[in-house]
Design an enzyme around this catalytic site. Structure first.
Site, short mmCIF file in Angstrom:
data_model
loop_
_atom_site.label_atom_id
_atom_site.label_comp_id
_atom_site.label_asym_id
_atom_site.label_seq_id
_atom_site.Cartn_x
_atom_site.Cartn_y
_atom_site.Cartn_z
N ASP A 9 0.79 -1.25 0.00
CA ASP A 9 0.00 0.00 0.00
C ASP A 9 0.82 1.30 0.00
O ASP A 9 0.49 2.24 0.74
CB ASP A 9 -0.97 0.02 1.19
CG ASP A 9 -1.99 -1.11 1.16
OD1 ASP A 9 -1.97 -1.92 0.21
OD2 ASP A 9 -2.82 -1.19 2.09
N HIS A 49 -10.79 0.81 -2.88
CA HIS A 49 -12.15 0.80 -2.34
C HIS A 49 -13.15 1.49 -3.26
O HIS A 49 -12.84 2.55 -3.84
CB HIS A 49 -12.19 1.56 -1.00
CG HIS A 49 -11.31 1.00 0.07
ND1 HIS A 49 -11.32 -0.33 0.43
CD2 HIS A 49 -10.42 1.60 0.90
CE1 HIS A 49 -10.46 -0.51 1.43
NE2 HIS A 49 -9.89 0.64 1.72
N LYS A 107 -7.04 -4.98 -3.02
CA LYS A 107 -7.79 -5.52 -1.88
C LYS A 107 -8.72 -4.45 -1.35
O LYS A 107 -8.46 -3.26 -1.50
CB LYS A 107 -6.83 -6.02 -0.79
CG LYS A 107 -5.93 -4.92 -0.26
CD LYS A 107 -4.88 -5.46 0.67
CE LYS A 107 -4.01 -4.38 1.21
NZ LYS A 107 -4.70 -3.34 1.99
N CYS A 152 -2.07 -2.76 7.69
CA CYS A 152 -1.96 -3.69 6.57
C CYS A 152 -0.68 -4.53 6.59
O CYS A 152 -0.70 -5.70 6.24
CB CYS A 152 -2.14 -2.95 5.25
SG CYS A 152 -3.85 -2.39 5.06
C1 VGL Z 1 -4.73 0.66 5.66
C2 VGL Z 1 -6.34 1.57 7.00
C3 VGL Z 1 -7.28 1.42 6.01
C4 VGL Z 1 -3.30 0.25 5.49
C5 VGL Z 1 -5.67 0.50 4.65
O1 VGL Z 1 -2.83 0.17 4.34
O2 VGL Z 1 -2.63 0.03 6.53
N1 VGL Z 1 -5.09 1.18 6.83
N2 VGL Z 1 -6.94 0.89 4.84
ZN ZN Z 2 -8.37 0.97 3.26
#
Ligand code: VGL
Ligand code: ZN
Length: 198
Positions: A9, A49, A107, A152
Site C-alpha cells: 500500500d 475501495h 484488496k 496492513c
Molecule cells: C490501511 C487503513 C485502512 C493500510 C488500509 O494500508 O494500513 N489502513 N486501509
Molecule cells: Zn483501506
C-alpha cells in the site's frame, strides 16, 4: 529458497498530503526501490475501495473517523474516505518503481468488507489469491515493507506466517499510523506469530 518482496500500500493517500496520511509514509520509497533490485519476485498491493466502502466513517451516520464499530466479521476502525478506486489518492506514490513488479494485487474492493491483509479479507477467511500465486511459484521466504506497519503490514505478516511462509518485516522500510497503541500491539502480535522484525 525462493524469495519475494511484498510492498504494502505505498499509495498517495497513505503519504503526507493524502486522505489517511501516515507520518513519513513517503520517506521509505527510495529504500524500497533499492530493495526491489535484490529480490527476484516483487509484488505490490493496492488498497482499492469503492466510493461507498463500509470502512469509511462517511457511510455511518453520526460516526467520526477513527471511531471503532462492529461489523458482521468483527470490530472495524472507521477511516476517512481513502484509496477510492481510480482516484489520485489510490495511485502508487509517484516515486515508487512499479515496473519491477511481477504482480499487483488489489484488496478492499467489496463494499461490505475491509481487507487489511494481502492474503485474507478482514473476516480472516476470504482469500485474495496471493497465497496460491506465491506457492505455485515455489516462494518460501517473504520480506514485507510499506504502509501502515500497524494495520496492513501487520495483518499481512501474521497471515503469511500462519500460512507457513518464512516472514521478515523490514521495520525501517515501514511507517505506522499508531492509533491508541496499535503499533505496540502490532509488534507484539507479529512477534507472537513468529515474524522476524528487522
Ligand atoms: C490501511 C487503513 C485502512 C493500510 C488500509 O494500508 O494500513 N489502513 N486501509
Ligand atoms: Zn483501506
Amino acid at each position: 529458497m525462493t524469495h519475494a518482496l511484498i510492498v504494502i500500500d505505498v499509495q498517495n493517500d497513505f503519504c503526507p498530503g493524502g486522505a489517511l496520511a501516515v507520518p513519513e509514509g513517503d520517506v521509505i520509497v527510495p529504500g524500497i526501490n533499492a530493495l526491489m533490485q535484490q529480490i527476484p519476485c516483487v509484488v505490490l498491493t493496492q488498497d482499492w475501495h469503492p466510493a461507498d466502502h463500509m470502512s469509511f466513517a462517511s457511510e455511518h451516520p453520526g460516526a467520526a473517523a477513527y471511531d471503532l464499530t462492529e461489523m458482521p466479521y468483527g470490530p472495524q476502525v472507521l477511516w476517512p474516505d481513502h484509496c477510492v478506486w481510480g482516484s489520485r489518492g489510490a495511485a502508487f506514490h509517484p516515486g515508487l518503481h512499479t515496473d519491477p513488479a511481477d504482480l499487483i494485487i488489489r484488496k478492499g474492493f467489496r463494499r461490505e468488507i475491509d481487507s487489511y491483509s494481502a492474503f485474507f479479507e478482514n473476516d480472516r477467511s476470504t482469500p485474495t489469491g496471493l497465497e496460491g500465486y506465491l506457492k505455485t511459484r515455489g516462494i518460501t521466504h517473504l520480506t514485507l515493507v510499506g504502509l501502515a506497519t500497524d494495520f496492513c503490514v501487520a495483518y499481512s505478516a501474521q497471515d503469511a506466517a500462519r500460512l507457513g511462509f518464512d516472514v521478515t518485516v523490514r521495520l525501517d522500510l515501514c511507517r505506522a499510523i499508531d492509533l491508541n497503541g496499535s503499533m505496540d500491539a502490532a509488534l507484539d502480535a507479529m512477534r507472537a506469530a513468529g515474524v522476524r522484525l528487522a
